[in-house]
Scaffold this motif. Structure first.
Motif, PDB file in Angstrom:
ATOM      1  N   ILE A 187       0.853  -1.200   0.000  1.00  0.00           N
ATOM      2  CA  ILE A 187       0.000   0.000   0.000  1.00  0.00           C
ATOM      3  C   ILE A 187       0.883   1.242   0.000  1.00  0.00           C
ATOM      4  O   ILE A 187       1.834   1.345   0.782  1.00  0.00           O
ATOM      5  CB  ILE A 187      -0.926   0.008   1.232  1.00  0.00           C
ATOM      6  CG1 ILE A 187      -1.876  -1.196   1.181  1.00  0.00           C
ATOM      7  CG2 ILE A 187      -1.723   1.313   1.312  1.00  0.00           C
ATOM      8  CD1 ILE A 187      -2.717  -1.360   2.423  1.00  0.00           C
ATOM      9  N   ASN A 188       0.588   2.176  -0.851  1.00  0.00           N
ATOM     10  CA  ASN A 188       1.353   3.418  -0.936  1.00  0.00           C
ATOM     11  C   ASN A 188       0.862   4.420   0.113  1.00  0.00           C
ATOM     12  O   ASN A 188      -0.347   4.612   0.274  1.00  0.00           O
ATOM     13  CB  ASN A 188       1.224   4.035  -2.330  1.00  0.00           C
ATOM     14  CG  ASN A 188       1.886   3.171  -3.392  1.00  0.00           C
ATOM     15  OD1 ASN A 188       2.939   2.583  -3.150  1.00  0.00           O
ATOM     16  ND2 ASN A 188       1.263   3.085  -4.565  1.00  0.00           N
ATOM     17  N   GLY A 189       1.806   5.042   0.806  1.00  0.00           N
ATOM     18  CA  GLY A 189       1.468   6.063   1.793  1.00  0.00           C
ATOM     19  C   GLY A 189       1.402   5.507   3.200  1.00  0.00           C
ATOM     20  O   GLY A 189       0.698   4.511   3.445  1.00  0.00           O
ATOM     21  N   ALA A 190       2.130   6.127   4.125  1.00  0.00           N
ATOM     22  CA  ALA A 190       2.205   5.646   5.500  1.00  0.00           C
ATOM     23  C   ALA A 190       0.848   5.711   6.188  1.00  0.00           C
ATOM     24  O   ALA A 190       0.467   4.793   6.923  1.00  0.00           O
ATOM     25  CB  ALA A 190       3.235   6.469   6.287  1.00  0.00           C
ATOM     26  N   TYR A 191       0.098   6.784   5.951  1.00  0.00           N
ATOM     27  CA  TYR A 191      -1.202   6.936   6.618  1.00  0.00           C
ATOM     28  C   TYR A 191      -2.193   5.887   6.131  1.00  0.00           C
ATOM     29  O   TYR A 191      -3.013   5.391   6.918  1.00  0.00           O
ATOM     30  CB  TYR A 191      -1.750   8.344   6.395  1.00  0.00           C
ATOM     31  CG  TYR A 191      -0.974   9.403   7.134  1.00  0.00           C
ATOM     32  CD1 TYR A 191      -0.998   9.471   8.529  1.00  0.00           C
ATOM     33  CD2 TYR A 191      -0.198  10.337   6.439  1.00  0.00           C
ATOM     34  CE1 TYR A 191      -0.287  10.444   9.209  1.00  0.00           C
ATOM     35  CE2 TYR A 191       0.524  11.308   7.107  1.00  0.00           C
ATOM     36  CZ  TYR A 191       0.484  11.356   8.497  1.00  0.00           C
ATOM     37  OH  TYR A 191       1.197  12.307   9.167  1.00  0.00           O
TER      38      TYR A 191
END
Length: 360
Positions: A312-316
């Protein structure tokens, strides 16, 4: 005290077990490096919280009653949980790590007996952890045994807490790991004592002004203080109490963080004054969830769910996904508990009542 006065305990235990699951979700999805502060903050207080509540709820009964509670409420569930987990651990060790079956089975059985957490498969280890979170049950048994055989009063509580801290610090300096989770028990004694003192002064504790305009700033301030302690003192993990990562840490800050974090959870729970069936079921079966949530995550790791999260892209977005996975895990635990209750397998929940005996 009436049931309403104990409602905060249910919500505190619910919050505590969710933090356990959420912290382990970060670990099992291999995301500690992405969320080190969240992982570190949770580990500062999520297990101390349970020992504080344990001390608050502890009642001095006759030795025979306490022995029955320890055997039926803790020892037998501990053995059952480890044996249920054993085939899954063996499959992982043999299929994914190409380990010898006979030797691995022998070391796993030793691991069940010792109960300690070991973090890797080193060649010089003479036992392996099977169900790692079960160290908590081993430590709980020892605390119950200890406080069954001593007279609990303020003087004894203070003395045994100071004594355990001194011994614990010496063990850290020597990097000497006691087996059977005895070092974990030494670390837990002061938290247990704090909980018992809270009950001793329960009248004053109940009279505190639990209003949102008082409590919310206190909780936020406590959270900020925990972040500062994490920055100063670094990461600690109660399940592996004696290791070199503890050597240069301040025990004062470690205990202070555990107490502040526990109080923040308690104050948060004090703001809620309505009963919920889901919360009630979860809070009254945390012993089973300590084992079962780990089994769910273990299976997820075996089928490589963590790779989906890592993609999944993006830490949040990853954090949100891990949060949802934690909720799903808790829901699965809830329906499993309901099924166990329907099947009348209370021994799995640590609630079996022997004839002429007592239950947990």
């Amino acid at each position: 005290m009436d049931k309403q006065n104990f409602l905060w305990i249910d919500y505190t235990k619910f919050l505590g077990i969710f933090l356990v699951i959420f912290g382990h979700a970060i670990y099992n999805m291999e995301s500690q490096s992405i969320f080190p502060r969240i992982d570190g903050l949770i580990n500062l207080f999520h297990m101390p919280l349970f020992f504080v509540i344990m001390g608050y709820l502890f009642k001095q009964r006759s030795k025979s009653e306490n022995y029955q509670k320890i055997i039926w409420g803790l020892l037998i569930p501990y053995i059952l949980y480890q044996l249920i987990f054993l085939p899954f651990r063996l499959c992982n060790q043999i299929l994914y790590h190409n380990m010898d079956f006979s030797l691995t089975l022998f070391k796993d059985i030793l691991g069940i007996i010792f109960g300690d957490v070991v973090s890797s498969y080193k060649s010089n280890q003479f036992f392996y952890s099977v169900c790692a979170p079960c160290w908590f049950i081993m430590t709980t048994m020892q605390l119950r045994l200890l406080f069954t055989h001593i007279q609990i009063n303020i003087k004894n509580i203070v003395f045994i807490s100071i004594f355990s801290i001194i011994i614990f610090k010496i063990l850290i300096l020597l990097n000497f790991n006691l087996y059977f989770c005895i070092d974990n028990t030494l670390m837990a004694i002061p938290y247990f004592s704090i909980g018992y003192l809270m009950k001793y002064y329960s009248d004053k504790f109940s009279e505190l002004p639990y209003k949102k305009f008082f409590i919310v700033p206190i909780i936020l301030g406590g959270g900020a203080f925990l972040i500062k302690i994490l920055e100063i003192n670094g990461y600690v993990k109660m399940s592996e109490a004696i290791n070199l990562s503890y050597l240069n840490k301040s025990l004062l800050l470690i205990y202070l963080a555990g107490i502040i974090g526990s109080l923040c959870c308690i104050f948060t729970s004090k703001l809620i004054n309505y009963k919920n069936v889901f919360v009630d079921t979860i809070s009254k079966n945390t012993l089973f969830i300590i084992f079962f949530h780990w089994l769910i995550f273990f299976i997820c790791r075996m089928i490589k769910i963590q790779y989906i999260v890592q993609g999944i892209n993006g830490a949040y977005y990853k954090l949100f996904c891990i949060f949802i996975i934690s909720i799903i895990n808790l829901i699965i635990c809830y329906f499993t508990i309901k099924l166990i209750e329907e099947l009348n397998l209370s021994v799995l929940l640590g609630k079996y009542i022997p004839k002429k005996g007592v239950t947990k």
